[in-house]
Design an enzyme around this catalytic site. Structure first.
Site, PDB file in Angstrom:
ATOM      1  N   GLY A 221      14.109 -26.673  23.841  1.00  0.00           N
ATOM      2  CA  GLY A 221      13.837 -27.713  22.847  1.00  0.00           C
ATOM      3  C   GLY A 221      14.455 -27.490  21.490  1.00  0.00           C
ATOM      4  O   GLY A 221      15.663 -27.284  21.351  1.00  0.00           O
ATOM      5  N   GLY A 222      13.581 -27.539  20.474  1.00  0.00           N
ATOM      6  CA  GLY A 222      14.036 -27.452  19.088  1.00  0.00           C
ATOM      7  C   GLY A 222      14.697 -26.137  18.726  1.00  0.00           C
ATOM      8  O   GLY A 222      15.394 -26.047  17.713  1.00  0.00           O
ATOM      9  N   ALA A 272       0.192 -34.006  16.973  1.00  0.00           N
ATOM     10  CA  ALA A 272      -1.078 -34.429  17.581  1.00  0.00           C
ATOM     11  C   ALA A 272      -1.797 -35.499  16.772  1.00  0.00           C
ATOM     12  O   ALA A 272      -3.012 -35.595  16.798  1.00  0.00           O
ATOM     13  CB  ALA A 272      -2.004 -33.231  17.813  1.00  0.00           C
ATOM     14  N   CYS A 273      -1.020 -36.310  16.040  1.00  0.00           N
ATOM     15  CA  CYS A 273      -1.628 -37.390  15.251  1.00  0.00           C
ATOM     16  C   CYS A 273      -1.104 -38.770  15.646  1.00  0.00           C
ATOM     17  O   CYS A 273      -1.317 -39.742  14.928  1.00  0.00           O
ATOM     18  CB  CYS A 273      -1.407 -37.154  13.763  1.00  0.00           C
ATOM     19  SG  CYS A 273      -2.307 -35.733  13.117  1.00  0.00           S
ATOM     20  N   ASP A 296      10.755 -40.024  15.367  1.00  0.00           N
ATOM     21  CA  ASP A 296      10.571 -38.638  14.920  1.00  0.00           C
ATOM     22  C   ASP A 296      11.216 -38.308  13.583  1.00  0.00           C
ATOM     23  O   ASP A 296      10.649 -37.559  12.804  1.00  0.00           O
ATOM     24  CB  ASP A 296      11.114 -37.686  15.993  1.00  0.00           C
ATOM     25  CG  ASP A 296      10.657 -36.248  15.790  1.00  0.00           C
ATOM     26  OD1 ASP A 296       9.480 -36.047  15.422  1.00  0.00           O
ATOM     27  OD2 ASP A 296      11.464 -35.330  15.992  1.00  0.00           O
ATOM     28  N   ARG A 389       7.722 -31.702  27.984  1.00  0.00           N
ATOM     29  CA  ARG A 389       8.515 -32.746  27.317  1.00  0.00           C
ATOM     30  C   ARG A 389       9.227 -33.678  28.296  1.00  0.00           C
ATOM     31  O   ARG A 389       9.528 -33.310  29.419  1.00  0.00           O
ATOM     32  CB  ARG A 389       9.598 -32.078  26.452  1.00  0.00           C
ATOM     33  CG  ARG A 389       9.059 -31.201  25.343  1.00  0.00           C
ATOM     34  CD  ARG A 389       8.636 -32.007  24.150  1.00  0.00           C
ATOM     35  NE  ARG A 389       7.992 -31.209  23.115  1.00  0.00           N
ATOM     36  CZ  ARG A 389       7.875 -31.615  21.852  1.00  0.00           C
ATOM     37  NH1 ARG A 389       8.343 -32.792  21.483  1.00  0.00           N
ATOM     38  NH2 ARG A 389       7.261 -30.860  20.968  1.00  0.00           N
ATOM     39  N   GLU A 517      -4.934 -51.275  17.865  1.00  0.00           N
ATOM     40  CA  GLU A 517      -5.763 -51.843  16.787  1.00  0.00           C
ATOM     41  C   GLU A 517      -5.300 -51.367  15.411  1.00  0.00           C
ATOM     42  O   GLU A 517      -5.677 -51.953  14.392  1.00  0.00           O
ATOM     43  CB  GLU A 517      -7.245 -51.480  16.993  1.00  0.00           C
ATOM     44  CG  GLU A 517      -7.831 -51.852  18.341  1.00  0.00           C
ATOM     45  CD  GLU A 517      -7.809 -53.349  18.653  1.00  0.00           C
ATOM     46  OE1 GLU A 517      -7.435 -54.143  17.769  1.00  0.00           O
ATOM     47  OE2 GLU A 517      -8.149 -53.712  19.790  1.00  0.00           O
TER      48      GLU A 517
END
Length: 609
Positions: A221-222, A272-273, A296, A389, A517
């Protein structure tokens, strides 16, 4: 081998002398069996994927379930970004600041040069030219990654504009960021390779002044796809500081009103938000539509009209799989279902499909991310790694905005900062002005969600959601944000809002339903931009009442909405020492403007008692 005897060095598809010299220098140091230049073609991609299947790195998935898609299982020691092994090697330690690991650049170059010596023996050195953002931008941000990982080559084709077109854009002398990567796993003659080669010793190093990235030991990954966080945030944030723009860890969302007017929103959230979920929002309010520009990273600079414009420098999604499903994010699932995806560290079903926690339909039997049998209600460990991922082309996203790759970018009307807070922070707050908005971003925090990350409930400050991605001193970064605001008329700047979808009642349940919502909350923000909505002034900013939100058709207790919007002065007074502690950590470079905003908050809280 000398450079003269390494196959592939002498038939390079470029006359760029600086690039050729660098490739030759790296080849002499790392001693690969051959050098190859990635052209970014479909033929090359298919050939490398077939090669990775043969090597045991990839498993080809069921073409009826996941067309042209593959699963890779990494070494269990190589599963995520490693913040403890990530360095900003500025010339002066103060320029890296308190949030980064620092080492003297000469010392770091010495350590890594020793590690790189002979590290590509038995492998191919790939030269991977790429562009972050549209190739036809006025100032295209070019890079070249040298890597010995075919997994990286195929992933870079998905995540960046990679190959012959990027190389051509460099011409004979164009500037490019040098990004050197090795998995650190040389092969001796006759030695059998492993499916996921890597090294226990890992370094992910950035040299901001010379715009270089040196990465060693990780294929994941990163740490290895150096166009992503390494270039697009750490190096780009240093570039942006020097050149007067912003490189930010933000999604870009397009909201379209019933009157067919488009508004573009950039939003920064710690992990995680729900960043990807918001980027692919499906509004629940009749007449409103949403489209995706990016999930991102946002690069923002002023346009000729004085407004702030954002571009998404990426070309694909590199999303966290667990929790993604047809209910939480149907657009991500549709993007994946179109195929051409590389999955890493998810589970494999018996019919060669993929599965992860949160996905509909729990199978009785799986092969887990470690390659072991996983049996429903018997196996206690997770089938997919929590950081598993999917890497998939952005062009497959059904809600992709047509202008997503416009080189001029899209004009930003609002910037959102958001964290995961059970208490204290209301559903939405409007900043009083730009500098107050910078203060809100500078104090952004999220509660820890698992004991392994630290004490549960402890607020981890993550300024502008950039804590792991800053390429220079955090205090200078805050000042840069303040300076950006001074470059434009306040009326031209985006309005700044602070959101919190995660507030809970005394009984522990979420007060706001979230997901689609959240469009109701964004509608209020847009109405504030258009001067059509009311809000009440509080010590922390302007907050709507439940009556100010469009709650029509929403099955939620009005008392819950009131509680989600409440500003409790006692809770905020308890927040003050936590902010003080954070600002002490930031240290001497904390801008006066931020201190002034903090003093003003304390004064307003004292007056509210």
């Amino acid at each position: 081998m000398t450079a003269a005897t390494i196959p592939g060095l002498d038939n390079a598809p470029t006359k760029h002398q600086g690039l050729l010299e660098w490739v030759r220098e790296v080849a002499e140091l790392t001693q690969p069996d051959r050098v190859a230049w990635a052209d970014g073609s479909q033929e090359e991609y298919d050939r490398l994927c077939a090669q990775l299947v043969e090597a045991g790195t990839f498993k080809k998935l069921n073409p009826e379930k996941q067309p042209n898609s593959y699963l890779a299982l990494s070494d269990p020691s190589d599963v995520a970004r490693v913040e403890s092994r990530t360095f900003i090697c500025s010339k002066r330690e103060i320029d890296a600041g308190p949030t980064n690991n620092w080492m003297d650049p000469a010392e770091m170059r010495g350590i890594l040069t020793d590690l790189y010596r002979g590290c590509m023996r038995g492998r191919t050195l790939w030269v991977v030219p790429f562009c972050m953002g549209p190739l036809d931008a006025d100032d295209p941000k070019l890079g070249v990654e040298i890597t010995d990982s075919e997994y990286v080559v195929v992933s870079m084709r998905t995540m960046t504009r990679m190959g012959a077109a990027a190389l051509q854009k460099m011409g004979d002398d164009g500037f490019f960021v040098k990004a050197l990567h090795s998995i650190g796993a040389p092969l001796e003659p006759g030695q059998k390779d492993v499916p996921w080669p890597c090294n226990d010793t890992k370094y992910i190093t950035h040299f901001p002044e010379t715009r270089e990235i040196w990465s060693y030991g990780s294929g994941y990954g990163g740490n290895a796809l150096l166009g992503k966080k390494c270039y697009s945030l750490r190096i780009a944030s240093a570039m942006a500081h020097d050149e007067g723009w912003l490189a930010e860890h933000m999604l870009i969302l397009k909201l379209i009103s019933p009157e067919n007017k488009a508004y573009y929103i950039a939003a920064a959230f710690p992990s995680a938000c729900g960043k990807t979920n918001l980027a692919m929002l499906q509004p629940t309010i009749p007449g409103w539509r949403a489209e995706t520009v990016g999930d991102d990273i946002a690069w923002m600079r002023f346009g000729k009209d004085g407004r702030l414009y954002a571009t998404n420098p990426e070309f694909g999604f590199f999303g966290v799989a667990p929790g993604t499903n047809w209910d939480s994010n149907p657009n991500a699932m549709k993007t994946i279902a179109a195929g051409n995806t590389v999955f890493t560290n998810v589970a494999l079903t018996d019919d060669h499909d993929v599965w992860w926690e949160g996905l509909e339909g729990e199978p009785d039997h799986l092969i887990d991310w470690k390659g072991q049998d996983w049996i429903l209600r018997e196996t206690e460990t997770k089938a997919a790694h929590p950081n598993s991922r999917y890497c998939t082309p952005i062009s497959q996203c059904p809600t992709l905005a047509p202008e997503w790759d416009d080189p001029q970018g899209v004009p930003i009307s609002a910037i959102l900062f958001g964290g995961r807070r059970k208490t204290t922070v209301p559903l939405i707050t409007e900043a009083r002005d730009w500098q107050h908005g910078v203060f809100i971003g500078a104090t952004l925090g999220s509660e820890q969600t698992a004991a392994a990350e630290g004490k549960v409930g402890t607020v981890r400050r993550d300024p502008m959601a950039m804590l792991p991605f800053l390429g220079y001193n955090v205090g200078d970064y805050f000042q840069h944000w303040i300076n950006i605001g001074k470059q434009a008329d306040e009326s031209q700047l985006p309005k700044v809002f602070f959101v919190n979808w995660f507030r809970r009642g005394d009984d522990g349940r979420f007060l706001w339903p979230g997901f689609g919502e959240n469009s109701r909350v964004l509608k209020w923000a847009i109405e504030r931009i258009e001067h059509k909505a009311d809000g009440k002034s509080t010590p922390i900013g302007i907050v709507p009442t439940a009556a100010d939100l469009d709650l029509e058709g929403l099955d939620v207790d009005p008392a819950d909405v009131d509680e989600a919007l409440a500003v409790n002065a006692d809770e905020w007074r308890a927040e003050v020492p936590l902010i003080e502690e954070w600002f002490e950590f930031v240290g001497e470079k904390l801008p006066t403007g931020i201190k002034d905003e903090f003093d003003a908050l304390k004064t307003r809280l004292a007056e509210d008692s």
